[in-house]
Enzyme design. Structure first.
Site, short mmCIF file in Angstrom:
data_model
loop_
_atom_site.label_atom_id
_atom_site.label_comp_id
_atom_site.label_asym_id
_atom_site.label_seq_id
_atom_site.Cartn_x
_atom_site.Cartn_y
_atom_site.Cartn_z
N ASP A 1 6.08 -19.03 13.81
CA ASP A 1 7.29 -19.84 13.94
C ASP A 1 8.53 -19.24 13.27
O ASP A 1 9.40 -19.97 12.77
CB ASP A 1 7.03 -21.25 13.42
CG ASP A 1 6.21 -22.06 14.42
OD1 ASP A 1 6.47 -21.91 15.64
OD2 ASP A 1 5.33 -22.83 14.00
N ASP B 1 5.05 -23.19 22.81
CA ASP B 1 6.18 -23.33 21.88
C ASP B 1 6.78 -21.99 21.48
O ASP B 1 7.94 -21.89 21.14
CB ASP B 1 5.73 -24.04 20.58
CG ASP B 1 4.72 -25.14 20.78
OD1 ASP B 1 3.93 -25.08 21.74
OD2 ASP B 1 4.69 -26.06 19.95
#
Ligand code: GLY
Length: 391
Positions: free
Chosen positions: A104, A164
């Protein structure tokens, strides 16, 4: 020409409403600064109030992103000052490798440190963001050609990527442009190609996570983590797909990104209730008594506005009108109007709801979620001016 837009009756947000919504949001961000400058905002609210947390979560970049947006919205130097304090925390985090063994890096470093570099030329922001890009490409597997999402590198139970991750790729494209080294963008392209090849079902819905074979590199199976079940459609995964395709198309004008954007968008739109804010998994509809995920609507609005800026013409008009409808619905039905009720910006987000088929930790159900607030304010900012993206 897209034919799905006509089905919606939600009024597009008007200019006065954009101004009122942005001003209200910027005031809320200002009100929160004393609590969240030296500490971060938790991923989701508890009883509609965000607690503070250390800079250790994957979501910690969204709050500083809101502060940068509020700076752009108001020009008030207090926002810049606070955001640059946070940049130092992000530099410390990446230099000391604090909770960065996951993919991330884009969510963390684009709205904080890339933003700081682009907006005010913060050299530490640039340095931190390039270190984060290095960290991200270290998670790339040649066997399977993907960036591993979580867990120990190469462990068979974690030999997978998730949809994602498309939002982490802009950091890599940016790093290549910034350094002149193609290795970052090369990996972004390879990862995007793997995602397109495996994660999208024939009907335009998406798998949340996808396993690859550690021996052969071939596709194994899709599985959910945060959706209702493996073959349902987690609303936010679909939203990440929509915005992710627009961002990939901005950096790399491949026809397949543009086509996939429309396909993913089409499926998302088909599954929406009347007010255009999806239930947390699109298997649900009115009457199922399940919570919404307002953040998905905000993410898709940003994707529409991004794609509109790139393509122009009639398609852009359709995308913009749809985005205005999404943001109109969020402003009228979901935005926090009374700061005594919540320190967030948008209600009715869902981080992670447990189901009989998944194992995720239930958190942030029917709450404000940090990225929902961020993308709502990004969408308003995009609608109010010619915005230069942090992504
Ligand atoms: N990237 C995790 C989530 O959207 O909740």
């Amino acid at each position: 020409m897209l034919d799905f837009e006509k089905e919606f009756s939600v009024e597009p947000i008007g200019e006065d409403e954009i101004r009122a919504a942005g001003d209200l949001a910027a005031n809320q961000v200002l009100r929160n600064l004393p609590d969240f400058t030296y500490r971060m905002q938790n991923h989701s609210s508890v009883g509609h109030v965000y607690p503070a947390c250390d800079n250790v979560q994957w979501t910690c970049g969204f709050w500083p992103g809101e502060v940068w947006l509020a700076y752009e919205w108001t020009g008030n130097p207090v926002f810049r000052h606070a955001a640059q304090i946070m940049v130092q925390s992000f530099l410390h985090r990446i230099e000391n490798k604090i909770e960065v063994d996951h993919h991330d890096m884009g969510f963390l470093y684009s709205p904080t440190c890339v933003a700081a570099w682009k907006l005010v030329g913060d050299e530490d922001g640039r340095k931190a963001a390039i270190l984060a890009a290095d960290q991200l490409i270290a998670r790339y597997h040649e066997v399977g050609q993907f960036i591993q999402a979580w867990g120990q590198m190469g462990a068979p139970e974690n030999y997978r990527y998730i949809i994602d991750c498309l939002l982490n790729l802009p950091l890599l494209y940016w790093a290549s442009r910034e350094t002149g080294e193609s290795k970052y963008a090369d990996i972004a392209r390879l990862h995007a190609a793997t995602t397109l090849a495996n994660s999208i079902r024939p009907d335009g819905s998406t798998y949340h996570t996808f396993f690859m074979d550690p021996e052969t590199g071939g596709p194994v199976r899709g599985e959910t983590c945060q959706g209702y079940k493996d073959d349902s459609n987690w609303a936010r995964g679909q939203a990440w797909g929509v915005y992710g395709m627009a961002l990939s198309y901005r950096y790399d004008r491949r026809d397949e990104y543009r086509a996939m954007f429309d396909q993913l968008l089409g499926f998302f739109l088909k599954g929406l209730p009347e007010d255009m804010v999806p239930y947390w998994d699109m298997i649900f509809s009115d009457g199922d008594n399940e919570p919404r995920d307002s953040s998905s609507a905000a993410i898709v609005a940003c994707g529409l506005l991004e794609m509109a800026d790139i393509v122009g013409g009639e398609a852009a008009e359709h995308y913009r009108l749809l985005a205005r409808r999404f943001v109109g619905s969020l402003w009228r039905g979901y935005a926090v109007r009374d700061p005594s009720r919540s320190n967030g910006l948008v209600l009715h987000g869902t981080y992670s709801k447990k189901s009989p088929y998944n194992t995720c930790t239930p958190e942030g159900v029917d709450e404000c979620v940090s990225w929902g607030d961020y993308y709502y304010l990004e969408a308003l900012t995009r609608l109010s001016r010619n915005w230069s993206s942090y992504w």
